[in-house]
Design a protein around this motif. Sequence first.
Motif, PDB file in Angstrom:
ATOM      1  N   UNK A 130       0.836  -1.201   0.000  1.00 30.58           N
ATOM      2  CA  UNK A 130       0.000   0.000   0.000  1.00 30.58           C
ATOM      3  C   UNK A 130       0.871   1.251   0.000  1.00 30.58           C
ATOM      4  N   UNK A 131       1.901   1.214   0.832  1.00 32.28           N
ATOM      5  CA  UNK A 131       2.769   2.382   0.911  1.00 32.28           C
ATOM      6  C   UNK A 131       3.571   2.553  -0.379  1.00 32.28           C
ATOM      7  N   UNK A 132       3.826   1.448  -1.029  1.00 26.67           N
ATOM      8  CA  UNK A 132       4.602   1.504  -2.258  1.00 26.67           C
ATOM      9  C   UNK A 132       3.980   2.392  -3.317  1.00 26.67           C
ATOM     10  N   UNK A 133       2.657   2.519  -3.251  1.00 28.29           N
ATOM     11  CA  UNK A 133       1.966   3.370  -4.217  1.00 28.29           C
ATOM     12  C   UNK A 133       2.370   4.830  -4.080  1.00 28.29           C
ATOM     13  N   UNK A 134       2.899   5.181  -2.918  1.00 30.92           N
ATOM     14  CA  UNK A 134       3.291   6.574  -2.682  1.00 30.92           C
ATOM     15  C   UNK A 134       4.420   7.001  -3.600  1.00 30.92           C
ATOM     16  N   UNK A 135       5.270   6.053  -3.908  1.00 24.96           N
ATOM     17  CA  UNK A 135       6.532   6.424  -4.547  1.00 24.96           C
ATOM     18  C   UNK A 135       6.326   7.130  -5.881  1.00 24.96           C
ATOM     19  N   UNK A 136       5.387   6.615  -6.657  1.00 27.51           N
ATOM     20  CA  UNK A 136       5.231   7.168  -7.998  1.00 27.51           C
ATOM     21  C   UNK A 136       4.790   8.628  -7.974  1.00 27.51           C
ATOM     22  N   UNK A 137       3.704   8.962  -7.274  1.00 22.53           N
ATOM     23  CA  UNK A 137       3.327  10.377  -7.260  1.00 22.53           C
ATOM     24  C   UNK A 137       4.389  11.270  -6.621  1.00 22.53           C
ATOM     25  N   UNK A 138       5.025  10.778  -5.583  1.00 20.88           N
ATOM     26  CA  UNK A 138       6.059  11.590  -4.946  1.00 20.88           C
ATOM     27  C   UNK A 138       7.203  11.835  -5.929  1.00 20.88           C
ATOM     28  N   UNK A 139       7.529  10.790  -6.640  1.00 22.92           N
ATOM     29  CA  UNK A 139       8.591  10.918  -7.646  1.00 22.92           C
ATOM     30  C   UNK A 139       8.240  11.987  -8.668  1.00 22.92           C
ATOM     31  N   UNK A 140       7.025  11.900  -9.170  1.00 26.15           N
ATOM     32  CA  UNK A 140       6.607  12.837 -10.216  1.00 26.15           C
ATOM     33  C   UNK A 140       6.662  14.273  -9.716  1.00 26.15           C
ATOM     34  N   UNK A 141       6.112  14.469  -8.554  1.00 25.78           N
ATOM     35  CA  UNK A 141       6.022  15.856  -8.088  1.00 25.78           C
ATOM     36  C   UNK A 141       7.385  16.391  -7.676  1.00 25.78           C
ATOM     37  N   UNK A 142       8.229  15.534  -7.178  1.00 25.85           N
ATOM     38  CA  UNK A 142       9.590  15.997  -6.887  1.00 25.85           C
ATOM     39  C   UNK A 142      10.280  16.417  -8.179  1.00 25.85           C
ATOM     40  N   UNK A 143      10.094  15.614  -9.199  1.00 21.43           N
ATOM     41  CA  UNK A 143      10.725  15.941 -10.479  1.00 21.43           C
ATOM     42  C   UNK A 143      10.207  17.267 -11.003  1.00 21.43           C
ATOM     43  N   UNK A 144       8.907  17.441 -10.923  1.00 18.00           N
ATOM     44  CA  UNK A 144       8.321  18.670 -11.444  1.00 18.00           C
ATOM     45  C   UNK A 144       8.799  19.884 -10.654  1.00 18.00           C
ATOM     46  N   UNK A 145       8.935  19.703  -9.351  1.00 15.73           N
ATOM     47  CA  UNK A 145       9.457  20.815  -8.545  1.00 15.73           C
ATOM     48  C   UNK A 145      10.867  21.168  -8.957  1.00 15.73           C
ATOM     49  N   UNK A 146      11.645  20.146  -9.185  1.00 12.02           N
ATOM     50  CA  UNK A 146      13.014  20.401  -9.618  1.00 12.02           C
ATOM     51  C   UNK A 146      13.021  21.161 -10.939  1.00 12.02           C
ATOM     52  N   UNK A 147      12.188  20.691 -11.849  1.00  9.10           N
ATOM     53  CA  UNK A 147      12.157  21.349 -13.155  1.00  9.10           C
ATOM     54  C   UNK A 147      11.659  22.777 -13.005  1.00  9.10           C
ATOM     55  N   UNK A 148      10.618  22.943 -12.210  1.00  5.10           N
ATOM     56  CA  UNK A 148      10.014  24.270 -12.098  1.00  5.10           C
ATOM     57  C   UNK A 148      11.007  25.248 -11.503  1.00  5.10           C
ATOM     58  N   UNK A 149      11.768  24.776 -10.570  1.00  5.49           N
ATOM     59  CA  UNK A 149      12.714  25.674  -9.925  1.00  5.49           C
ATOM     60  C   UNK A 149      14.041  25.746 -10.663  1.00  5.49           C
TER      61      UNK A 149
END
Lengths: 693, 679
Positions: A130-149
């Motif tokens: 169940x917790x494993x599902x967290x990784x994908x969205x967290x990954x995406x949003x971290x990436x987007x934050x990096x790109x945005x900044x």
Amino acid sequence: MADPNRTVVVTDGSNDASTVSGAATGVQSSPKGEKGAGTDPSKMDQQTLAAVLQFLKNNKLKDAEAALRREAKLPDGNGDSSGSSRVATSGEVSSVLSAYESEGDLARYCEYYNSLSSFIESSLDAHKHELGCLLYPVFIHMYLQLVYNRHEKEAHKFFNRFSVEQEDWHQEDLRTLSTVKTREQMEGNDLMDTFRSSKFVLRMSRDSYQSLRRYLKQNEHRELLSILQDHLFIDVFDGVPRNREQVQATSGAMMGEARRDANKVKVLYGLPKEPDINVPLDDDDEGAEGEDKPKKKKQKKDLLLNKNKKADPNAPPPSRIPLPELKDADKLEKVLSWKEGLKRVPLGRENLPSICFYTLANAYQNVSAVGVSEDSSLLAAGFEDSNVRVWSLSPQRLRTMRNASELDQLDKEADDIVERMMDEKTAADSWLLHGHTGPVYATSFSPDREQLLTSSEDGTVRLWSLHTYSNLVVYKGHNYPVWDVQFSPTGYYFVSGGHDRVARLWGTDQFQPIRMFVGHYSDVTCIQYHPNSNYVATGSSDRTVRLWDVLNGNCVRVMTGHKAAVHTLAWSPDGRYLASAGVDKNVLLWDIAYGRLLAEMKGHTDPIYSLCFSREGSILASGGIDNTVKIWDVQKVFEEIAGSDDLTSLDRASLVEVGSLLLGSFQTKATPVLKLHFSHRNLLLGCGRYQHS
Amino acid sequence: MSDRVLPDVTAESIKVIAESAGIGQLPDEAAAALAEDATYRLKQITQEAVKFMHHGKRRKLSTADFDNALKLKNVEPLYGFHAEEHIPFRFASGGGRELHFYEEKEVELGDIINAPLPRIPLDVNLKAHWLAIEGVQPSIPENPPPVPKEDQHAADRPPGVTAKPSGKDGTKPAGKPGKAEVKGLPSEVAGVKLKPVLTHELSVEQQLYYREITEACVGSCESRRAEALQSLATDPGLHQMIPRFSTFVCEGVRVNVVQSNLALLIYLMRMVKALMDNTTLHLEKYLHEVIPAVATCILSKQLCQRPDVDNHWALRDFAARLMGNMCRNFSSNINNIQSRMTKTYTKILHDEQSHLATRYGALAGLAEMGHDVVKSLLIPKLKEEGEKVKMLMEGPVHNSVDKTAAEHIRALLLKHCAPVLAKIRPGPDNQEQYKTDFGHLGPLLCAHVVKARQQQQQQQLQATTTTAAAASVVQRPTLQIPQGRASAVLSAMAAPRTPTPQPTTPSLLTISRPSTPANPPSTPTTPTPGTPNPQTKYIIVSTTKASTSTTLPSTSTISSSGLASSSSSAASTIVKFVSAAQGSASGGSEPRVLAQLPSGQKYVVVSVPSSGQTTTTSQGKTQAVVMVKSEGQGSQGQGSNTGITSAAGTLAQLATSSSQDSTKSSTGLQGGATPKPNS
């Protein structure tokens, strides 16, 4: 933050004031099913309203704006509100994007992600998946934050390091994401819009959630916390954590799983009582055939009695949706189809169907759509060169109507007036329909076989008359490719869906849509009308299947589990089960009563483009571009779940363990199976275009 | 993941593009920014285009998908850039640079305007067939071949042994009661539901097919026979009928040997050959019927009414070659076909009383068994046989029948022993030495060996320059006789179901060729037995009017050219395969199209370009071309023809070594003939 769906709708209708108002009406009803768990309904509505008004204003659609204001009982907006909202809209994109603004130490994202990943790895097996599902969205949003900044280098590194760890079915989205490398590119990317404006839905048990909270408390990763708060929606339920299979069965959709409350509404999936067609029918029979009249009448009465007896408790009241009244011809039609049904071959594990395959030869242009009429007498094929061609599958050749002067001379009281209207001289095996300006992606016959609907890349839906073989109406509204269109089982209504992510309900006599079903995060790729005409199922390339209520436009079911775009849907004849399939090569079977996944049927090796239940619903046929027709034993699934109909187990999507359901696999030589259709007698018809070399 | 993504557009490319657009000095920074954006846009559009591909229900992305994706993004699409299959980019490299470019040919407008209008393409049509009947897929041309050859083999085993690998799609429902048991063991291999193994009922269509084929094979119309044999040799999905065919052959030989009906025996042997040529069939199970029949045709005392005139030698040669092939293909440690046959042959040779014709058959049979057999069994017997021949030819009792037999035996021995001797005997060849070693045949043999040596030297010379494959051909020529496609030429047109030999319906015949244009047109090459024979052939497809395409299988296959007449079609295709030229085939090196107009009907025949030497033997209308590519150069007409034999293995199989005499055509062994060595 504005609800994404609304923004989508509004942008789509941009060309046409009337459409926008149509959109507005659709919007008002649609979010109800979606929202549920939303923060504050009244506040949300206010925001939405303001956004819509602002949009109308910006596009100088004064009438529509005024109308909306009147309806919403808002003061005339020329003065006070304009200032503030203008600021909001001008910075609309940036404000939404600014959610990614972060002062945190971005370079440490790798660390954070690693930490989260190792926490999940080390957590109890029960919670791990169940917790494993967290990784994908967290990954995406971290990436987007990096790109945005503007940490492009770090973003690239981060992406390369962790993208391989994501599940296979996410790779398609990740590929899209990987192209986004700068802040500027984040604007206007559809997937980006979806991610930044919608929350990724996760479901987990309370125990798993508690362990996550403990972790977050221990490690004060502010960035991680903010991502979880801003972009994720964690739907917590009480009960046993789900295991790996269960998590995997429902994951895969673009924006995570369905919220639990999204599937709570009761669906009236039953079939309404057959209307009493005794009286006029007798007359018809006497007119039509005289010989076997007594025998037939008796049988028919039996049947009607039977039908009257079983009043389905799940059936919607007949007056729920205004349906076109049955004409005499329709009643005759019903009787004939019922008569055909008497000769039906029961299918099952022991009795496999016969398959008659229609091959389109010499088609230089690819065939992109095939439709078969309900009574299996007509076939329409849509080509990529914009043509539509109609064939007769019965000995009856296709004729056009006589011209007006000839028609005038006919005796209109004659019994066989319909027959006489036709010009025997024009009889042909097939008719070519010109009109579209792009590949034709769907064809659908009206139940009375007098009309044909086609949808095309050119953004239009066209209605053709099969009496004159000419174009009657062009329905404009989608503006983007229309991937699918389908007539309702009762005629008059039809639904179309396309690239603009909206499914529209139309009446054949109206230029504007009657309902708009908004909620998919990506193209609406396929549509299937429920047999009782009260619901519409849509499949999308956001990898979800949704069920919409025609009455109020609400989304009443969201079903996740496909790992790639859905391309075909089929209802079981009793209206309770829905089968879906597509690019991920699996056929999924859903129970609409609870919105749960029943079975997964694997076996195809290429995308599936056609599904069909046999007439009594015991067999499911699937066909795709792997040139194979496969026959599945769905009766077995239904029998399995019949026992376990208790509601307690429903929160956990438990797949019925049925072993192999495959009954047969029939390969064509080199013809993709684009359409499957069971005739009234349970003869399976298939169709496709022969592919040279 | 990232390496799966398309490579980026480089700043360099952007500069090149800018130059071509007339912008000379693009700053590096601008180029880099543009490159990045171009990459992003390209990828975005590609991803959109994939959507269109999916909705077009295709596996391949087309240029039209790109156009549509561009339209979706409000970008003007590239007009006029359409490609059906391959995007016509060409690749060029040189000077360390690699380029893909689009070749735009200059087109002379006048040519287009003055060119005759192209043929109107066939209209789209809809054709129905049964993909399955109550869960069983019928073997009809429209369906794929029901059982691959390997599976036939598996199915040949007794049901108990067959631990079938259950298809990857799932296992067969365990214990399908009732119907399944009646029909036999249901089996499922690789997801394809197979017909039950024990089914021995033929469908009506199959029965019709069987009748048509057998009637055509032994009938009087040569063109129909050629077609029937072609069908037997190429059609997949006949495996259910093999038992019938093998029984037919077996019984046919039994009856016709008694009646000494040479023609029918030849027809039956050709059937056997066709069946053996069919790569989709597994004959092993039926050898017990086929081998006695073939052996009879080799060894029987009398095969024809008039042994002095009729050329039963050709039949013996042909059957012997068949037997040799069978031994090579089917002999195993278990059945020991080869050693059993060899024993039979030698027994006859040891028997002094055996009939001359039988002796000839035994010698031919041994000769076809391969070099080793020739070396160990034939050559030691040369002296003995030579004496016998001498006695018959020069002996006091002058019997014309015996004399012909002796001549044939001599020719046979010389032909087969010379190449082997040339290999095993060290030179130089001395007439006297040969005479002492081989008696009467010595001098003649010596001449032949000398020729064979010359030829071998030439071949070795070539082998050094040509590939190793060619060398192996030289070394073991007989092994290279493959189960190639019969190269019989089909002249007249007749559908298997249409009894009339002359075409009546087709008004126009067109040619379509299934092979890629890059391949040279079909030559009866010698593929190694391991590799499947590339089925390059010409298909003549008649294009009747669409309205004539009724539901009859024969006519409808005509009109829907692609569906049923593809090269892998099953039973009743009516495709005409032309693999040889009409007219003089030794001539043109380019494909020629000849059109004849007999009584308003148009035939289009394509001649095979003859890149190598060709040897033809005219036989009325039908001709076969022997293509000799790598060997046999200059040896033609000289006699020793090992190379030619090996190169044109398929033809040599059909032909006989004694093709000198014109009786051959009367025997019905149609096809090409290799020139016979002149002694």
